[in-house]
Design a protein around this motif. Structure first.
Motif: not given
Length: 122
Positions: A58-59, A61-63, A65-66
Protein backbone atom coordinates in the motif's frame (compact mmCIF):
# COMPACT_ATOMS: atom_id res chain seq x y z
CA UNK A 1 34.51 37.13 13.31
CA UNK A 2 32.35 34.15 14.25
CA UNK A 3 29.20 36.25 13.74
CA UNK A 4 30.30 37.23 10.24
CA UNK A 5 31.03 33.63 9.27
CA UNK A 6 27.73 32.48 10.80
CA UNK A 7 25.89 35.20 8.88
CA UNK A 8 27.52 34.20 5.63
CA UNK A 9 26.71 30.53 6.19
CA UNK A 10 23.10 31.38 7.06
CA UNK A 11 22.70 33.55 3.98
CA UNK A 12 24.21 30.86 1.77
CA UNK A 13 21.97 28.16 3.18
CA UNK A 14 18.88 30.34 2.73
CA UNK A 15 19.89 31.00 -0.87
CA UNK A 16 20.32 27.28 -1.51
CA UNK A 17 16.97 26.53 0.12
CA UNK A 18 15.25 29.19 -1.98
CA UNK A 19 16.80 27.78 -5.15
CA UNK A 20 15.73 24.26 -4.22
CA UNK A 21 12.19 25.44 -3.52
CA UNK A 22 11.96 26.95 -7.00
CA UNK A 23 13.16 23.71 -8.60
CA UNK A 24 10.55 21.51 -6.91
CA UNK A 25 7.40 20.46 -8.70
CA UNK A 26 5.28 20.47 -5.54
CA UNK A 27 2.40 22.97 -5.82
CA UNK A 28 2.72 26.04 -3.59
CA UNK A 29 -0.29 25.18 -1.39
CA UNK A 30 0.91 21.64 -0.79
CA UNK A 31 4.43 22.83 0.03
CA UNK A 32 3.06 25.31 2.58
CA UNK A 33 0.92 22.59 4.17
CA UNK A 34 3.96 20.30 4.37
CA UNK A 35 6.02 23.04 6.03
CA UNK A 36 3.31 23.58 8.67
CA UNK A 37 3.23 19.84 9.40
CA UNK A 38 7.01 19.61 9.63
CA UNK A 39 7.12 22.60 12.00
CA UNK A 40 4.98 20.60 14.43
CA UNK A 41 7.53 17.79 14.46
CA UNK A 42 7.62 14.30 13.05
CA UNK A 43 4.25 12.55 13.19
CA UNK A 44 4.31 9.15 14.84
CA UNK A 45 3.30 7.55 11.52
CA UNK A 46 6.69 8.49 10.05
CA UNK A 47 8.44 6.26 12.56
CA UNK A 48 6.07 3.31 12.29
CA UNK A 49 7.29 0.44 10.12
CA UNK A 50 5.04 -1.21 7.57
CA UNK A 51 5.02 -4.57 9.31
CA UNK A 52 3.05 -6.59 6.80
CA UNK A 53 3.54 -7.15 3.09
CA UNK A 54 0.06 -5.70 2.51
CA UNK A 55 1.05 -2.45 4.29
CA UNK A 56 4.33 -2.28 2.36
CA UNK A 57 2.49 -2.73 -0.93
CA UNK A 58 0.00 0.00 0.00
CA UNK A 59 2.83 2.40 0.85
CA UNK A 60 4.71 1.60 -2.36
CA UNK A 61 1.54 2.15 -4.44
CA UNK A 62 1.06 5.51 -2.72
CA UNK A 63 4.68 6.45 -3.49
CA UNK A 64 4.27 5.43 -7.13
CA UNK A 65 1.10 7.53 -7.40
CA UNK A 66 2.87 10.53 -5.85
CA UNK A 67 5.75 10.11 -8.31
CA UNK A 68 3.24 10.12 -11.18
CA UNK A 69 1.66 13.34 -9.88
CA UNK A 70 5.07 15.02 -9.63
CA UNK A 71 6.00 13.88 -13.14
CA UNK A 72 2.70 15.17 -14.53
CA UNK A 73 3.26 18.53 -12.80
CA UNK A 74 6.67 18.69 -14.44
CA UNK A 75 5.10 17.85 -17.80
CA UNK A 76 2.72 20.80 -17.45
CA UNK A 77 5.76 23.07 -17.21
CA UNK A 78 7.38 21.61 -20.35
CA UNK A 79 7.17 23.21 -23.78
CA UNK A 80 3.91 22.57 -25.62
CA UNK A 81 5.54 20.27 -28.18
CA UNK A 82 7.07 18.10 -25.46
CA UNK A 83 4.06 17.70 -23.17
CA UNK A 84 2.36 14.78 -24.89
CA UNK A 85 5.54 12.71 -24.91
CA UNK A 86 6.31 13.66 -21.33
CA UNK A 87 2.83 12.62 -20.14
CA UNK A 88 3.04 9.38 -22.13
CA UNK A 89 6.41 8.54 -20.56
CA UNK A 90 5.18 9.41 -17.04
CA UNK A 91 2.13 7.18 -17.42
CA UNK A 92 4.21 4.34 -18.86
CA UNK A 93 6.62 4.54 -15.92
CA UNK A 94 3.62 4.50 -13.56
CA UNK A 95 2.15 1.47 -15.36
CA UNK A 96 5.46 -0.43 -15.22
CA UNK A 97 6.03 0.42 -11.56
CA UNK A 98 2.52 -0.70 -10.60
CA UNK A 99 2.95 -3.93 -12.57
CA UNK A 100 6.21 -4.58 -10.68
CA UNK A 101 5.13 -3.28 -7.26
CA UNK A 102 5.90 -6.57 -5.48
CA UNK A 103 9.41 -6.66 -6.90
CA UNK A 104 9.96 -3.02 -5.93
CA UNK A 105 8.90 -3.75 -2.33
CA UNK A 106 11.20 -6.79 -2.21
CA UNK A 107 14.04 -4.69 -3.56
CA UNK A 108 13.41 -2.01 -0.92
CA UNK A 109 13.42 -4.67 1.79
CA UNK A 110 16.84 -5.97 0.74
CA UNK A 111 18.36 -2.49 1.09
CA UNK A 112 17.81 -2.33 4.85
CA UNK A 113 19.43 0.11 7.24
CA UNK A 114 19.97 3.82 6.84
CA UNK A 115 21.47 5.10 3.61
CA UNK A 116 23.32 8.36 3.15
CA UNK A 117 21.76 10.27 0.26
CA UNK A 118 23.71 13.52 0.46
CA UNK A 119 26.65 12.35 -1.63
CA UNK A 120 26.94 11.45 -5.30
CA UNK A 121 25.15 8.34 -6.50
CA UNK A 122 27.17 5.34 -7.50
Amino acid sequence: MKKIISGILLAASLGIAAGAACAQSTPQGVAQHQQREIARGEPARWLKDDGTMQAQLATKRKEIGAALNEALNDCRKAAAGERAGCVRQARETYRQDMANVKELVAQSNTMGGVHETAGPSE
